[in-house]
Design a protein around this motif. Sequence first.
Motif, PDB file in Angstrom:
ATOM      1  N   SER A 140       0.841  -1.195   0.000  1.00 27.39           N
ATOM      2  CA  SER A 140       0.000   0.000   0.000  1.00 27.39           C
ATOM      3  C   SER A 140       0.881   1.252   0.000  1.00 27.39           C
ATOM      4  O   SER A 140       2.071   1.198   0.328  1.00 27.39           O
ATOM      5  N   PHE A 141       0.291   2.389  -0.342  1.00 26.19           N
ATOM      6  CA  PHE A 141       1.061   3.631  -0.394  1.00 26.19           C
ATOM      7  C   PHE A 141       1.544   4.043   1.008  1.00 26.19           C
ATOM      8  O   PHE A 141       2.612   4.645   1.137  1.00 26.19           O
ATOM      9  N   GLU A 142       0.764   3.720   2.035  1.00 25.58           N
ATOM     10  CA  GLU A 142       1.186   4.046   3.394  1.00 25.58           C
ATOM     11  C   GLU A 142       2.436   3.259   3.772  1.00 25.58           C
ATOM     12  O   GLU A 142       3.399   3.814   4.321  1.00 25.58           O
ATOM     13  N   VAL A 143       2.426   1.952   3.457  1.00 25.81           N
ATOM     14  CA  VAL A 143       3.582   1.116   3.743  1.00 25.81           C
ATOM     15  C   VAL A 143       4.765   1.531   2.871  1.00 25.81           C
ATOM     16  O   VAL A 143       5.914   1.583   3.330  1.00 25.81           O
ATOM     17  N   ALA A 162       5.448   4.486   1.775  1.00 24.63           N
ATOM     18  CA  ALA A 162       6.026   5.717   2.316  1.00 24.63           C
ATOM     19  C   ALA A 162       7.009   5.411   3.448  1.00 24.63           C
ATOM     20  O   ALA A 162       8.102   6.004   3.523  1.00 24.63           O
ATOM     21  N   LEU A 163       6.657   4.458   4.307  1.00 23.14           N
ATOM     22  CA  LEU A 163       7.556   4.065   5.398  1.00 23.14           C
ATOM     23  C   LEU A 163       8.810   3.379   4.862  1.00 23.14           C
ATOM     24  O   LEU A 163       9.923   3.604   5.363  1.00 23.14           O
TER      25      LEU A 163
END
Length: 252
Positions: free
Chosen positions: A5-8, A10-11
């Motif tokens: 996912s984009f959230e993961v 980003a991390l």
Amino acid sequence: MFEVSFEVLALLLIAAGAAGFIDAISGGGGLITLPALIMAGANPLTALATNKIQGLFGAATAAISYARGGHVDLRKQSTPALIAFVASLLGALLVSVLPTDFIRWLLPVLLVGIAIFFATKKGLNDEDRQQRLSPVLFSLTLVPLCAGYDGLLGPGAGSFYMLAFVSLAGFGVLKATAHTKLLNFSSNAGALVAFAVVAPPWLFTGLAMGAAQIIGAQLGARLAQRIGARLIKPLLVLISLILAAKLIWDMI
């Protein structure tokens, strides 16, 4: 498009940028990116393969930056780089054949020893020292030994390269770092070829992390060239000790 996912993602990009910065100075960036990839859901082999992809960008960026600064001649080091590529490829292919348990137990001891060497050895600076092995003999012995280990297991390979360059090739700390980054790039490429056969990496995620690695590596290499051994030595000691502690923790 991306495997996470984009959230993961980003991390992972933040982790890759930080790893590229640290890796360009002292090595050990895999301490950040490999656990991050596993926590993101990659199985261990996929994480290893993806880690090699993104690590290629950081190592290449650092090597080019050091070459521009006059600390490593990429053309003259093409033969050792090729040797490192082949040795790492063979090491990765032999991972299921060679007994690695003993090496895993020995590694923390070696890493602590390297930390003690760089922390206590007097006169270690950016000036070249007495050469103990000729460039040819060094390329035929220490380079394939370190690169083969990098393909076989990997953790601490940069520390082993640094120790070899400083203690046997007679390089100053900054010059040793520059040459280590070039050989790290070659051994990463060799291991990636082998890993990709058995575990396809997260290609798009790895490439995105590679872009973050480029940014981190540029900043790290510039800072290392500005400060030199005063920065590289303590960070190398710290990374070696942290890696030794992590390896011990994983085994208990």
